[in-house]
Design a protein around this motif. Structure first.
Motif, PDB file in Angstrom:
ATOM      1  N   VAL A   1       0.887  -1.166   0.000  1.00 18.14           N
ATOM      2  CA  VAL A   1       0.000   0.000   0.000  1.00 18.14           C
ATOM      3  C   VAL A   1       0.922   1.212   0.000  1.00 18.14           C
ATOM      4  CG1 VAL A   1      -1.780   1.283   1.239  1.00 18.14           C
ATOM      5  CG2 VAL A   1      -1.809  -1.221   1.244  1.00 18.14           C
ATOM      6  N   ARG A   2       0.984   1.866  -1.144  1.00 22.09           N
ATOM      7  CA  ARG A   2       1.971   2.947  -1.311  1.00 22.09           C
ATOM      8  C   ARG A   2       1.416   4.319  -0.950  1.00 22.09           C
ATOM      9  NH1 ARG A   2       4.538   0.835  -7.017  1.00 22.09           N
ATOM     10  NH2 ARG A   2       6.446  -0.073  -6.132  1.00 22.09           N
ATOM     11  N   SER A   3       0.219   4.338  -0.420  1.00 19.92           N
ATOM     12  CA  SER A   3      -0.447   5.629  -0.184  1.00 19.92           C
ATOM     13  C   SER A   3      -0.890   5.759   1.260  1.00 19.92           C
ATOM     14  CB  SER A   3      -1.649   5.734  -1.109  1.00 19.92           C
ATOM     15  OG  SER A   3      -2.412   4.527  -1.006  1.00 19.92           O
ATOM     16  N   CYS A   4      -0.080   5.187   2.167  1.00 19.55           N
ATOM     17  CA  CYS A   4      -0.417   5.305   3.577  1.00 19.55           C
ATOM     18  C   CYS A   4       0.041   6.679   4.081  1.00 19.55           C
ATOM     19  CB  CYS A   4       0.273   4.187   4.356  1.00 19.55           C
ATOM     20  SG  CYS A   4      -0.357   4.004   6.019  1.00 19.55           S
ATOM     21  N   PHE A   5      -0.690   7.236   5.031  1.00 21.66           N
ATOM     22  CA  PHE A   5      -0.299   8.541   5.591  1.00 21.66           C
ATOM     23  C   PHE A   5      -0.898   8.609   6.988  1.00 21.66           C
ATOM     24  CE2 PHE A   5      -4.165  10.988   6.104  1.00 21.66           C
ATOM     25  CZ  PHE A   5      -5.071  10.175   5.447  1.00 21.66           C
TER      26      PHE A   5
ATOM     27  N   PRO B   1       5.378  11.949   7.693  1.00 21.18           N
ATOM     28  CA  PRO B   1       4.167  11.136   7.856  1.00 21.18           C
ATOM     29  C   PRO B   1       3.145  11.289   6.729  1.00 21.18           C
ATOM     30  CG  PRO B   1       4.183  12.982   9.408  1.00 21.18           C
ATOM     31  CD  PRO B   1       5.442  13.088   8.609  1.00 21.18           C
ATOM     32  N   GLN B   2       3.410  12.202   5.809  1.00 20.62           N
ATOM     33  CA  GLN B   2       2.409  12.501   4.781  1.00 20.62           C
ATOM     34  C   GLN B   2       2.244  11.383   3.758  1.00 20.62           C
ATOM     35  OE1 GLN B   2       4.549  14.688   6.077  1.00 20.62           O
ATOM     36  NE2 GLN B   2       3.903  16.811   5.809  1.00 20.62           N
ATOM     37  N   CYS B   3       3.240  10.520   3.611  1.00 17.90           N
ATOM     38  CA  CYS B   3       3.123   9.442   2.620  1.00 17.90           C
ATOM     39  C   CYS B   3       4.178   8.379   2.858  1.00 17.90           C
ATOM     40  CB  CYS B   3       3.292  10.021   1.214  1.00 17.90           C
ATOM     41  SG  CYS B   3       2.919   8.824  -0.083  1.00 17.90           S
ATOM     42  N   TYR B   4       3.753   7.133   2.944  1.00 14.94           N
ATOM     43  CA  TYR B   4       4.713   6.044   3.098  1.00 14.94           C
ATOM     44  C   TYR B   4       4.064   4.725   2.698  1.00 14.94           C
ATOM     45  CZ  TYR B   4       2.357   6.143   7.699  1.00 14.94           C
ATOM     46  OH  TYR B   4       1.428   6.199   8.709  1.00 14.94           O
TER      47      TYR B   4
ATOM     48  N   GLY C   1      -2.949   1.812  -4.292  1.00 15.47           N
ATOM     49  CA  GLY C   1      -2.687   3.226  -4.041  1.00 15.47           C
ATOM     50  C   GLY C   1      -1.392   3.656  -4.708  1.00 15.47           C
ATOM     51  N   ALA C   2      -1.209   4.942  -4.803  1.00 15.03           N
ATOM     52  CA  ALA C   2       0.009   5.461  -5.418  1.00 15.03           C
ATOM     53  C   ALA C   2       0.325   6.817  -4.821  1.00 15.03           C
ATOM     54  CB  ALA C   2      -0.174   5.584  -6.930  1.00 15.03           C
ATOM     55  N   SER C   3       1.602   7.133  -4.818  1.00 12.46           N
ATOM     56  CA  SER C   3       2.017   8.450  -4.343  1.00 12.46           C
ATOM     57  C   SER C   3       2.238   9.348  -5.556  1.00 12.46           C
ATOM     58  CB  SER C   3       3.295   8.325  -3.531  1.00 12.46           C
ATOM     59  OG  SER C   3       4.321   7.787  -4.337  1.00 12.46           O
TER      60      SER C   3
ATOM     61  N   VAL D   1       3.012  12.840  -1.341  1.00 12.71           N
ATOM     62  CA  VAL D   1       1.623  12.714  -0.871  1.00 12.71           C
ATOM     63  C   VAL D   1       0.938  11.602  -1.652  1.00 12.71           C
ATOM     64  CG1 VAL D   1       1.226  15.084  -0.078  1.00 12.71           C
ATOM     65  CG2 VAL D   1       0.901  14.532  -2.479  1.00 12.71           C
ATOM     66  N   PRO D   2      -0.081  10.990  -1.051  1.00 12.59           N
ATOM     67  CA  PRO D   2      -0.826   9.991  -1.794  1.00 12.59           C
ATOM     68  C   PRO D   2      -1.555  10.645  -2.965  1.00 12.59           C
ATOM     69  CG  PRO D   2      -1.300   9.851   0.556  1.00 12.59           C
ATOM     70  CD  PRO D   2      -0.552  11.127   0.334  1.00 12.59           C
ATOM     71  N   GLU D   3      -1.430  10.047  -4.119  1.00 13.10           N
ATOM     72  CA  GLU D   3      -2.130  10.604  -5.262  1.00 13.10           C
ATOM     73  C   GLU D   3      -3.399   9.808  -5.507  1.00 13.10           C
ATOM     74  OE1 GLU D   3       0.047  12.832  -8.452  1.00 13.10           O
ATOM     75  OE2 GLU D   3      -0.233  10.859  -9.373  1.00 13.10           O
ATOM     76  N   ASP D   4      -3.349   8.550  -5.118  1.00 10.29           N
ATOM     77  CA  ASP D   4      -4.485   7.680  -5.374  1.00 10.29           C
ATOM     78  C   ASP D   4      -4.711   6.809  -4.127  1.00 10.29           C
ATOM     79  OD1 ASP D   4      -6.422   6.114  -6.714  1.00 10.29           O
ATOM     80  OD2 ASP D   4      -4.888   4.602  -7.144  1.00 10.29           O
ATOM     81  N   ARG D   5      -5.943   6.655  -3.714  1.00  9.05           N
ATOM     82  CA  ARG D   5      -6.330   5.738  -2.640  1.00  9.05           C
ATOM     83  C   ARG D   5      -5.584   6.001  -1.327  1.00  9.05           C
ATOM     84  NH1 ARG D   5      -8.678   3.070   0.801  1.00  9.05           N
ATOM     85  NH2 ARG D   5      -9.347   0.909   0.595  1.00  9.05           N
ATOM     86  N   PRO D   6      -5.699   7.210  -0.757  1.00  7.61           N
ATOM     87  CA  PRO D   6      -5.048   7.442   0.538  1.00  7.61           C
ATOM     88  C   PRO D   6      -5.567   6.483   1.607  1.00  7.61           C
ATOM     89  CG  PRO D   6      -6.502   9.276  -0.041  1.00  7.61           C
ATOM     90  CD  PRO D   6      -6.424   8.380  -1.242  1.00  7.61           C
TER      91      PRO D   6
END
Lengths: 773, 470
Positions: free
Chosen positions: B124-128, B393-396, B412-414, B420-425
């Motif tokens: 999950v590349r859009s964790c924040f 913490p904004q994206c990981y 998800g994607a950054s 920042v998450p670009e898709d599916r935060p």
């Protein structure tokens, strides 16, 4: 409670799931309904008081009206534009602490493209948050909102910046300031700002709210309190770097006759204040504890050891009415008193062999010990530390500075240790939970900017520990934001001139220990209180910030005044505490008070602190513990010869002395100035150590221990069991237990020695032994 | 002016005997629940489990579900591990090259063994998260789903599991290896406790390094000089002398001490528990496969514990972020640089994780055991002057395997620089919801919160990351 800061700093991020419109509209319909049924109590505005919102012919103030909008909506929070690096190229100071910089960034930066003076509605400052132009932070307000109106009017009026002529806020308050209510109730509070010209404004809409204890009440963004539990809590409102507090009292659902409180004995002011709060909360106090409970309790709390069987007997046999007072006075003069309280203050001052060389540890410890021995008034004790100079081996107090070698660290640790105030947040920005500003922080730290020593720096493990503290004649601490030093000043105190000739720490120490300082006496009073009562009047014990008020504020106030009136004689405070009926209450609950653990309706049992427990085990088994290693990080141990055989754990100088037992039972590691470093909570690892570990078991097996001595006499089984009880629990067994144990003894083929070891193990591992109660 | 005072009067007062505690929706107080059986690290009583099943809180068929949470203290750099940006500017993309994997995504060359098993896990590349950029805040949020506020400590996911399921065997339901997290810099609670559920739900802490040659659970076994007769007698005698119940019934810590003794006796006397912790029962080859270091042997021990009936194991990859080289790659001493990560941290992590997944798979345990790799935050998109990256913490990226997860995917994607998450935060609550979903919990249920009030299992509206499943 620091979490509060993060909540503010962060709640409103671009991606956070926001309640959105539906929730808001549900909320407002609810509000209307509740208002109709009279559940929500609105506080009527005073006449002539306006809410912050543009009035036609009045100028909108950037400082007093625009910035609060950003703060409330979270625009300048740490997760958005308030981040150190800003967001999307636009940076605001965290919660608006720097109006000048904010004004520049909004109006001037990026070629002024954020503001359209001729057509305010086209300003990026409005089009982005209102959703007309894509905004990573989402839609924050709509064009009909008060926020929009304030910002657009401000732009239309020419986007005037902050000036020296702006009204200053003198005070922010919540109305009503005290609330008594019951679970299920809802109530609106109002936040009022009072300005330098005496005018007031209703700033409720732009305030941020938090509840200090959500198990008692929650508070909504709009300032509506929802009560959901019993006890004393507080609601805090934050507006423009200022904090206002309203106290909440929610009585328990008990019915108690008023005579109960009238007739409850009151020995001194502590009882008067506690019983008054119990009356308000409808909590019945537990009765006085019996003499055998008292003698054990007061020994452990006042001097950290168990009473010996003959001391117990002597006390129980004494029939004089004032025997508890006499015992208290005697304990305050015992040598073990010095061990215990030197240990407590060594925790506070971080005497730690991984950070100081052995000679420095010893000299610092002995300095503390000398003063505890002499019962030096606390204000003089602290004054001496703060103004210490010279050799670290001759004047042990200078090691306070060896542990904190730069002005920021000195300021933060002095404030934490002696005022119970954590000011570290203000190092980077105005403190979110306190009134301290970044300017005040640097002014305060600058009081320490000329402290120097030969031999500082490098690994604390190197060298001989001999350092000489002196004062430089020049040197200022630069505040990074302004690039300039702040005039040296105590927090809230009068600044010194830059060319003040003496040691700046002297006026600092004078201010700090002054009885007019609202924090100094309270901080030490609360620390001492918590040692006796398990929970501080303010909890956590060293967190005295405005937004974490005492549960019984009048009591803390009066106890602190008492201490100051007695010239900061800590023994006087301890005496009045131990004499109080409050301290002498039974730990057994009475109906209705079993659920509370904050208001002192009974004595709260506490697991013995690691060192006291280990000493109690050594004493009971008659086998001392050896301490001969210092443990450094990375399992690197070094020998020490400081502690001859028979040294008790409470006599150790140093938290780095190797001991699996002390570590497992949660001793204070003395790495940071925080009472939170010590834990007195039970864990499986502890219990396994008692059951299987080599501390208790080895002492029980030691041939020449107390059990061995008992067996030398010609005791019957009954005598042996009774003696074991007296040695371990300072009381006789009940007839029933005695019979049951006699039966176990009779039925076993094992020899007496083994049976006694098992009985001792059982008694020592019982809660009655492991707790003070 | 001073605040006016408003007093609301009670009409229907309860009498003194009412204990005044709030009831949960089904009429039981938390205290009653706590008193109903021996608990905790310890476990629910059978009747409670049955009751929970009756209510549909737990589906019976899911009783064999388990979870291993690998918590990457320090916060790995998304840009140098699982979310590489090879086309970004040099100061963003960092020193490493991406490599192909058996999943439909690329990862960093520092994890070659991950690449070989990438069909088993999904990213999950859009964790924040929206808390402050300090370690402790992220620890709380990622392990409990919430930031602590108002004095309420929310429970760790493993503590919730222990509360809902109880213990399955003689072993405690919830274990942390090798020990609980240490300091994080913010001096905040670290989210690895039972929180408002009570200390009885704290995890059992190993407190030892399983890679040490003389490794054993400290004090798990009685001294050899104490035979069974004496152990039994001690236990019996202790029960006999331990009678000041009324004094201690109002003290949670005092109750806890007794519960701990019960649980300790059970573990001490259980062959199953002893053997589960005994790594010498593993062939050398297996131990080598995981790597003879602390993290590797913790992964192996986690597998053994799950096999023996533990429901939730949390592995802290490091103990603190201060005294050792961790994922916290600020670049300056005492921290390491991005390059340093490649040599010090990545190899042991890569080896142990891939061995764990392959082993669970080979033993047929993976489908029932979720392995989730979490962290408190990512790192700044731009490399700092010291050659490291700071907190972000904004994206990981977090990742999941097993327990119903379909591997090989990137959810998800950054944005183009991983900022920042670009898709599916995906927020912390959804991560926890994903774990609970895999464990078979009904996400709509409520826990007995502070004061006995119902407290939602996950924040209202938080849903599992469905794209990961099936």
């Amino acid at each position: 409670m620091q979490t509060l800061f993060y909540k503010w700093a962060g709640l409103n991020t671009p991606m956070a799931i926001s309640p959105g419109k539906t929730m808001n509209s549900i909320f407002s319909s609810l509000l209307i309904l509740m208002t109709l049924f009279g559940i929500v109590r609105e506080i009527p505005s005073q006449e002539n008081e306006t809410e912050i919102s543009p009035v036609d012919n009045e100028k909108v103030s950037f400082r007093n009206e625009v910035l609060p909008v950003f703060a409330k909506l979270g625009c300048n929070s740490g997760a958005c534009h308030g981040a150190l690096a800003g967001k999307g190229g636009f940076r605001l100071s965290l919660r608006g602490f720097d109006p000048g910089a904010d004004y520049f960034n909004i109006v001037k930066q990026a070629r002024g493209r954020r503001i359209e003076l001729r057509d305010p509605a086209k300003s990026l400052l409005l089009t982005k948050p209102s959703g007309a132009v894509s905004h990573k932070g989402g839609v924050r307000f709509n064009v009909n909102s008060p926020a929009y109106k304030i910002l657009s009017t401000w732009i239309a009026q020419g986007a005037i910046g902050p000036t020296n002529a702006d009204l200053a806020i003198t005070k922010v308050q919540i109305l009503p300031g005290t609330i008594t209510s019951r679970p299920g109730d809802r109530q609106m509070v109002k936040v009022q700002a009072i300005y330098s010209d005496g005018s007031t404004k209703d700033v409720t809409r732009w305030s941020k709210f938090t509840s200090t204890d959500e198990t008692i009440a929650k508070v909504s963004e709009k300032g509506e309190i929802e009560v959901n539990g019993f006890g004393v809590g507080a609601i805090t409102a934050w507006f423009d770097s200022r904090i206002a507090v309203a106290s909440l009292t929610i009585p328990y659902a008990n019915r108690i006759s008023p005579e109960v409180f009238q007739e409850t004995p009151k020995r001194n002011f502590i009882d008067a204040r506690v019983v008054e709060q119990l009356r308000q909360l409808r909590l019945q106090p537990s009765p006085r504890c019996d003499d055998s409970t008292f003698v054990r309790r007061v020994f452990l709390d006042a001097i950290g050891i168990l009473p010996k069987p003959d001391e117990v007997k002597e006390f129980l046999d004494d029939s004089s009415p004032d025997k508890r007072d006499k015992l208290i006075d005697a304990l305050l003069n015992r040598p073990e008193f010095v061990d215990l309280w030197t240990y407590h203050w060594s925790d506070l001052l971080l005497i730690n062999g991984t950070r100081l060389r052995p000679n420095a540890v010893k000299s610092f410890y002995q300095w503390v010990r000398k003063h505890v021995q002499n019962n030096t008034p606390w204000d003089r004790f602290v004054h001496e530390i703060l103004t210490a100079q010279g050799s670290s081996l001759e004047n042990g107090a200078t090691n306070f500075y060896a542990l904190h070698q730069d002005p920021q660290n000195m300021a933060e640790n002095a404030s934490q240790a002696f005022l119970g105030l954590s000011i570290a947040c203000a190092k980077c920005h105005n403190h979110p939970l306190e009134k301290w500003t970044n300017d005040q922080y640097y002014a305060f730290a600058n009081m320490f900017s000329r402290v120097r020593a030969k031999g500082w720096g490098g690994d604390g493990r190197n060298g001989d520990g001999k350092r000489t503290l002196f004062l430089a004649t020049s040197g200022e601490l630069i505040q990074p934001g302004s690039g300039k030093p702040q005039p040296p000043a105590p927090l809230d105190g009068v600044p010194l001139s830059f060319d003040y000739q003496g040691d700046r720490r002297v006026p600092l120490a004078d201010w700090l220990v002054d009885r007019k300082n609202p924090y100094f006496a309270k901080a030490i009073t609360n620390r001492v209180w918590a040692k006796f009562f398990a929970v501080g009047l303010v909890d956590p014990v060293d967190d005295l910030r405005l937004s974490n008020p005492a549960r019984n504020a009048p009591l803390l106030e009066e106890a602190a005044t008492f201490l100051a009136d007695h010239d900061f004689d800590l023994k006087a405070l301890m005496r009045v505490i131990m004499r109080s009926e409050t301290y002498q209450r039974s730990s057994t609950a009475v109906p209705g008070n079993q659920l509370e653990n904050r208001y002192y309706s009974r004595y709260y049992p506490k697991q013995l602190m690691a060192e006291i427990l280990l000493d109690a085990i050594s004493e009971t088994t008659g086998v001392p513990t050896e301490f001969n290693q210092i443990s450094f990080p990375g399992a690197d141990n070094q020998k020490t010869d400081f502690y001859p055989k028979g040294t008790r754990a409470l006599q150790l100088y140093d938290s780095a002395v190797a001991s699996y037992f002390l570590k497992t039972f949660g001793r204070n590691q003395r790495e940071i100035t925080c009472e939170c470093e010590r834990t007195n909570e039970s864990s499986m690892v502890q219990v396994l150590h008692i059951a299987n570990g080599n501390t208790l078991n080895r002492k029980l097996m030691e041939k020449e221990n107390r059990i061995g001595k008992l067996l030398e006499s010609d005791f019957t089984d009954e005598d042996l069991i009774r003696q074991s009880y007296l040695i371990c629990l300072a009381r006789e067994p009940s007839r029933k237990k005695l019979d049951a144990l006699l039966l176990m003894f009779a039925e076993s083929k094992d020899d007496k020695r083994v049976l006694l070891e098992d009985l001792f193990w059982s008694l020592i591992s019982s809660r009655e032994f492991m707790f003070n109660h | 002016m001073t605040g006016s005072s408003i007093t609301l009067e009670f009409e229907n007062m309860l009498d003194l005997t009412g204990n005044g505690s709030a009831k949960t929706c089904n009429g039981t107080t938390r205290r009653e629940i706590l008193q109903a059986g021996t608990l905790g690290s310890i476990g629910l009583s059978l009747p409670q489990l049955l009751e929970a099943e009756d209510k549909g809180i737990i589906k019976e068929k899911d009783d064999d579900r388990a979870c291993i949470m690998i918590f990457n203290l320090g916060g790995p750099s998304q840009l140098d591990t699982f979310d590489m940006k090879p086309n970004a500017a040099a100061e963003v993309r960092g020193p490493f090259q991406p490599i192909n994997t058996r999943g439909d995504f690329q990862i960093s060359e520092i994890f070659p063994k991950h690449a070989e098993i990438a069909d088993k896990f999904s990213l999950v590349r859009s964790c924040f998260h929206s808390g402050a950029a300090v370690h402790d805040a992220g620890w709380q949020m990622m392990q409990t789903g919430r930031l602590f506020s108002g004095g309420i400590l929310t429970p760790h996911a493993g503590a919730v599991t222990g509360y809902l399921r109880g213990r399955k065997t003689d072993l405690p339901p919830n274990v942390v290896l090798p020990e609980k997290m240490g300091r994080g810099g913010g001096n905040l609670p670290n989210g690895q406790s039972g929180g408002f559920l009570g200390k009885v739900y704290d995890p059992f802490e190993l407190a030892a390094d399983p890679s040490k040659p003389d490794f054993k659970v400290p004090d798990l076994l009685p001294p050899s000089s104490l035979g069974q007769t004496r152990l039994d007698r001690r236990r019996k005698m202790r029960d006999l002398v331990e009678d000041s119940v009324s004094k201690f019934e109002t003290s949670e810590n005092a109750k806890m001490l007794n519960d701990n003794f019960q649980a300790a006796f059970r573990m001490m006397t259980s062959k199953q528990a002893r053997e589960a912790f005994d790594l010498s029962k593993e062939p050398d080859k297996v131990r080598q496969r995981y790597g003879m270091n602390r993290f590797g042997q913790c992964c192996l021990l986690a597998r053994r514990l799950i096999e023996a009936g533990v429901r939730f194991v949390t592995i802290n990859t490091f103990l603190t972020v201060f005294d050792e080289i961790t994922w916290d790659i600020h670049g300056s001493a005492p921290f390491t640089s991005i390059e340093g990560m490649k040599n010090i941290v990545a190899p042991m992590y890569d080896q142990a994780y891939s061995a764990l997944i392959a082993d669970l798979h080979d033993r047929g345990m993976l489908s029932k055991t979720m392995v989730c790799n979490l962290c408190e935050f990512g790192r700044t998109p731009r490399v700092n002057p010291a050659g490291g990256r700071d907190h972000w913490p904004q994206c990981y990226t977090v990742y999941f395997a097993g327990g119903g997860i379909k591997g090989g995917r990137a959810v998800g994607a950054s944005d183009p620089i991983g900022a920042v998450p670009e898709d599916r935060p995906v927020g912390p609550a959804e991560v926890i919801a994903t774990i609970f979903h895999s464990l078979g919990f009904d996400l709509e249920m409520e826990l007995p919160g502070p004061g006995g009030r119902p407290f939602p299992l996950v924040n209202y509206g938080a849903k599992p990351i469905q794209e990961l499943f099936g």
